[in-house]
Design a protein around this motif. Structure first.
Motif, PDB file in Angstrom:
ATOM      1  N   ALA A 166       0.829  -1.203   0.000  1.00 41.24           N
ATOM      2  CA  ALA A 166       0.000   0.000   0.000  1.00 41.24           C
ATOM      3  C   ALA A 166       0.865   1.256   0.000  1.00 41.24           C
ATOM      4  CB  ALA A 166      -0.932  -0.003   1.211  1.00 41.24           C
ATOM      5  N   LEU A 167       1.917   1.255   0.777  1.00 42.51           N
ATOM      6  CA  LEU A 167       2.825   2.407   0.832  1.00 42.51           C
ATOM      7  C   LEU A 167       3.537   2.600  -0.504  1.00 42.51           C
ATOM      8  CD1 LEU A 167       4.197   1.774   4.420  1.00 42.51           C
ATOM      9  CD2 LEU A 167       2.922   3.818   3.704  1.00 42.51           C
ATOM     10  N   ASP A 168       3.920   1.507  -1.135  1.00 45.90           N
ATOM     11  CA  ASP A 168       4.600   1.605  -2.433  1.00 45.90           C
ATOM     12  C   ASP A 168       3.656   2.135  -3.513  1.00 45.90           C
ATOM     13  OD1 ASP A 168       6.912   0.636  -1.296  1.00 45.90           O
ATOM     14  OD2 ASP A 168       6.621  -1.432  -1.996  1.00 45.90           O
ATOM     15  N   GLU A 169       2.384   1.734  -3.470  1.00 44.25           N
ATOM     16  CA  GLU A 169       1.412   2.149  -4.477  1.00 44.25           C
ATOM     17  C   GLU A 169       1.025   3.625  -4.348  1.00 44.25           C
ATOM     18  OE1 GLU A 169       0.093   0.760  -7.082  1.00 44.25           O
ATOM     19  OE2 GLU A 169       0.767  -1.312  -6.882  1.00 44.25           O
ATOM     20  N   LYS A 170       1.085   4.152  -3.096  1.00 40.67           N
ATOM     21  CA  LYS A 170       0.639   5.536  -2.829  1.00 40.67           C
ATOM     22  C   LYS A 170      -0.753   5.790  -3.425  1.00 40.67           C
ATOM     23  CE  LYS A 170       5.300   7.558  -2.611  1.00 40.67           C
ATOM     24  NZ  LYS A 170       6.048   6.323  -2.915  1.00 40.67           N
ATOM     25  N   PRO A 171      -1.759   5.038  -2.990  1.00 38.11           N
ATOM     26  CA  PRO A 171      -3.103   5.179  -3.586  1.00 38.11           C
ATOM     27  C   PRO A 171      -3.768   6.490  -3.174  1.00 38.11           C
ATOM     28  CG  PRO A 171      -3.203   3.766  -1.667  1.00 38.11           C
ATOM     29  CD  PRO A 171      -1.743   4.063  -1.895  1.00 38.11           C
ATOM     30  N   ASP A 172      -4.815   6.847  -3.899  1.00 43.50           N
ATOM     31  CA  ASP A 172      -5.615   8.014  -3.522  1.00 43.50           C
ATOM     32  C   ASP A 172      -6.450   7.723  -2.280  1.00 43.50           C
ATOM     33  OD1 ASP A 172      -5.036   9.910  -5.761  1.00 43.50           O
ATOM     34  OD2 ASP A 172      -5.777   8.200  -6.917  1.00 43.50           O
ATOM     35  N   VAL A 173      -6.741   6.460  -2.056  1.00 41.30           N
ATOM     36  CA  VAL A 173      -7.484   6.067  -0.862  1.00 41.30           C
ATOM     37  C   VAL A 173      -7.218   4.587  -0.581  1.00 41.30           C
ATOM     38  CG1 VAL A 173      -9.590   5.534  -2.181  1.00 41.30           C
ATOM     39  CG2 VAL A 173      -9.765   6.065   0.265  1.00 41.30           C
ATOM     40  N   LEU A 174      -7.114   4.251   0.707  1.00 42.34           N
ATOM     41  CA  LEU A 174      -6.992   2.872   1.165  1.00 42.34           C
ATOM     42  C   LEU A 174      -8.321   2.474   1.796  1.00 42.34           C
ATOM     43  CD1 LEU A 174      -5.567   0.235   2.155  1.00 42.34           C
ATOM     44  CD2 LEU A 174      -4.711   1.566   4.105  1.00 42.34           C
ATOM     45  N   VAL A 175      -8.920   1.379   1.325  1.00 42.16           N
ATOM     46  CA  VAL A 175     -10.190   0.889   1.869  1.00 42.16           C
ATOM     47  C   VAL A 175      -9.943  -0.462   2.529  1.00 42.16           C
ATOM     48  CG1 VAL A 175     -12.583   0.263   1.390  1.00 42.16           C
ATOM     49  CG2 VAL A 175     -11.470   2.060   0.043  1.00 42.16           C
ATOM     50  N   ILE A 176     -10.098  -0.516   3.846  1.00 39.61           N
ATOM     51  CA  ILE A 176      -9.975  -1.788   4.563  1.00 39.61           C
ATOM     52  C   ILE A 176     -11.378  -2.319   4.817  1.00 39.61           C
ATOM     53  CG2 ILE A 176      -7.737  -1.238   5.571  1.00 39.61           C
ATOM     54  CD1 ILE A 176      -9.230  -0.629   8.217  1.00 39.61           C
ATOM     55  N   ILE A 177     -11.573  -3.614   4.603  1.00 39.91           N
ATOM     56  CA  ILE A 177     -12.911  -4.198   4.640  1.00 39.91           C
ATOM     57  C   ILE A 177     -12.976  -5.316   5.678  1.00 39.91           C
ATOM     58  CG2 ILE A 177     -14.743  -5.259   3.275  1.00 39.91           C
ATOM     59  CD1 ILE A 177     -13.337  -4.136   0.766  1.00 39.91           C
ATOM     60  N   ASP A 178     -13.709  -5.033   6.784  1.00 41.85           N
ATOM     61  CA  ASP A 178     -13.958  -6.028   7.828  1.00 41.85           C
ATOM     62  C   ASP A 178     -12.636  -6.610   8.348  1.00 41.85           C
ATOM     63  OD1 ASP A 178     -15.607  -7.352   9.567  1.00 41.85           O
ATOM     64  OD2 ASP A 178     -16.618  -8.570   8.067  1.00 41.85           O
ATOM     65  N   SER A 179     -12.659  -7.828   8.909  1.00 38.87           N
ATOM     66  CA  SER A 179     -11.468  -8.547   9.391  1.00 38.87           C
ATOM     67  C   SER A 179     -10.512  -7.622  10.153  1.00 38.87           C
ATOM     68  CB  SER A 179     -10.729  -9.197   8.220  1.00 38.87           C
ATOM     69  OG  SER A 179     -11.588  -9.952   7.436  1.00 38.87           O
ATOM     70  N   PRO A 180     -10.968  -6.972  11.247  1.00 36.27           N
ATOM     71  CA  PRO A 180     -10.155  -5.943  11.900  1.00 36.27           C
ATOM     72  C   PRO A 180      -8.836  -6.445  12.464  1.00 36.27           C
ATOM     73  CG  PRO A 180     -12.090  -6.493  13.234  1.00 36.27           C
ATOM     74  CD  PRO A 180     -12.290  -7.137  11.898  1.00 36.27           C
ATOM     75  N   ASP A 181      -8.747  -7.727  12.838  1.00 33.44           N
ATOM     76  CA  ASP A 181      -7.476  -8.234  13.358  1.00 33.44           C
ATOM     77  C   ASP A 181      -6.369  -8.143  12.318  1.00 33.44           C
ATOM     78  OD1 ASP A 181      -8.228  -9.126  16.045  1.00 33.44           O
ATOM     79  OD2 ASP A 181      -9.522 -10.528  14.976  1.00 33.44           O
ATOM     80  N   PHE A 182      -6.746  -8.147  11.055  1.00 32.77           N
ATOM     81  CA  PHE A 182      -5.774  -8.005   9.965  1.00 32.77           C
ATOM     82  C   PHE A 182      -5.767  -6.585   9.410  1.00 32.77           C
ATOM     83  CE2 PHE A 182      -4.083  -8.181   5.733  1.00 32.77           C
ATOM     84  CZ  PHE A 182      -3.140  -9.199   5.748  1.00 32.77           C
TER      85      PHE A 182
END
Length: 384
Positions: free
Chosen positions: A81-97
């Motif tokens: 994710a850091l390498d991609e430098k996206p316009d937005v990061l979306v995390i979906i459920d699975s909070p432990d991960f």
């Protein structure tokens, strides 16, 4: 717009795929996807960093056993994710991960906006997580209508109810005239839902089988259907081979939905399926069993009067739940048998479930579309 998504379970994969489709509808070829997901997100154009099949875990014991692999994958995902430098990061459920990924990304690069699709259960346990989330989450997309108020009270991030994906599946879940008649006439159909993970099934299949045996002594004839997934089919077949009343085991989505539409009642593991049953209008009895040490910890942490989603959404304990030592065939059968007849217990649940349309904005909410609008807005604000 470059969107980096992280989903590590089947339910999150479905949500991610619907979100991707909605973003493509809004943005066309101006959106690109990277990240971690399953088969459905891959079909929408996501090249996943790794297969998510072996990351589906449940309970404290499962997390402990999988910890080394989890840590490795969390680091790999955050680096990508850091390498991609996206316009937005979306995390979906699975909070432990996913939340560990989000915290790592926020620590290294504070300019990447982060959206959390599916709020952790801060209303049930560890309420302090809500305030902690405000340090690394910019917006929460909630599936349950009471969650925005909970986050506001607990000092969490901005939170919007976008709608549960079930609200877009009403035609599949609710019966037509012929199926509605089957619910009250002819041979009753009982759904048995022992869970979607191997350890859940192994703990519940035996008491559920003996419950069915007791019910069949007073309610006969009786049809039993167990909806499951293809990768669990062999396990369910083996575990039910000794049942005196052999169930019909279905794995296809259309067969599962047909069973929900025709069912007169259900015996289910506590979990998301209880909301699916409630929306379908199927009265139910719920149960759950876990390792004794997990129970001891859960009893110290859980802060809600019910663990049944349908009860929480309605704000009333309509669905009976039998947890741990109360999960016995005698108690389950005594609660379930009246639901197969035109009893006050059955009518009470059916009448309560009718209120779900208003509470969940069924017929109004468009979850994926609402989610896509907020994701796009958060991404644009991150650029400004």
């Amino acid at each position: 717009m470059k969107v980096f998504l992280v989903a590590t379970e089947e339910s999150g994969d479905r949500l991610g795929a619907a979100l991707m489709q909605a973003l493509k509808t809004r943005l066309g070829p101006q959106v690109a996807f990277r990240g971690v997901g399953g088969y459905e997100m891959a079909a929408q154009g996501l090249p996943s960093l790794f297969r998510i099949d072996d990351l589906a875990i449940v309970g404290l014991a499962g997390i402990t056993q999988a910890l080394p692999k989890l840590i490795s994958r969390i680091r790999q995902t955050a680096r990508a994710a850091l390498d991609e430098k996206p316009d937005v990061l979306v995390i979906i459920d699975s909070p432990d991960f996913t939340h560990r990924v989000a915290r790592r990304v926020r620590k290294k690069n504070r300019t990447i906006p982060i959206v959390n699709y599916v709020s952790p259960s801060v209303w049930a346990w560890r309420p302090g997580r809500a305030r902690a989330m405000s340090r690394y989450i910019d917006h929460v997309l909630a599936l349950l209508p009471f969650e925005p108020d909970v986050h506001k009270k607990l000092g969490g991030p901005p939170c919007t109810y976008v709608g549960h994906p079930l609200v877009e599946q009403i035609d599949e879940l609710r019966p037509n005239a012929q199926e509605a008649a089957q619910r009250t006439e002819g041979t009753p159909l009982l759904l048995v839902l022992p869970g979607s993970r191997k350890n859940e099934i192994r703990r519940l299949i035996e008491p559920f089988g003996r419950t069915v045996e007791r019910i069949a002594r007073t309610v006969w004839p009786l049809d039993i259907v167990i909806p499951t997934t293809p990768h669990l089919q062999d396990l369910v077949v083996r575990e039910t081979a000794r049942w005196p009343l052999r169930p019909k085991i279905v794995v296809k989505r259309e067969d599962r939905r047909a069973a929900f539409r025709a069912a007169r009642a259900a015996l289910a593991k506590s979990g998301t399926v209880t909301l699916e049953l409630g929306v379908s209008g199927v009265p139910m009895v719920t149960a759950y069993k876990m390792a004794s040490w997990e129970v001891a910890i859960a009893r110290r942490l859980i802060r809600v009067p019910s663990v049944i989603l349908t009860n929480l959404v309605l704000g009333e304990n309509v669905v009976p739940e039998f947890i741990q030592n109360d999960c016995t065939p005698d108690k389950l059968a005594a609660a379930l048998t009246p639901l197969l007849t035109d009893s006050p217990a059955r009518r009470k649940q059916v009448e309560a479930f009718a209120r779900l349309d208003q509470v969940m904005e069924i017929g109004v909410a468009q979850p994926a579309r609402r989610a896509a609008e907020i994701v796009e807005d958060v991404a644009k604000r991150g650029k400004s």
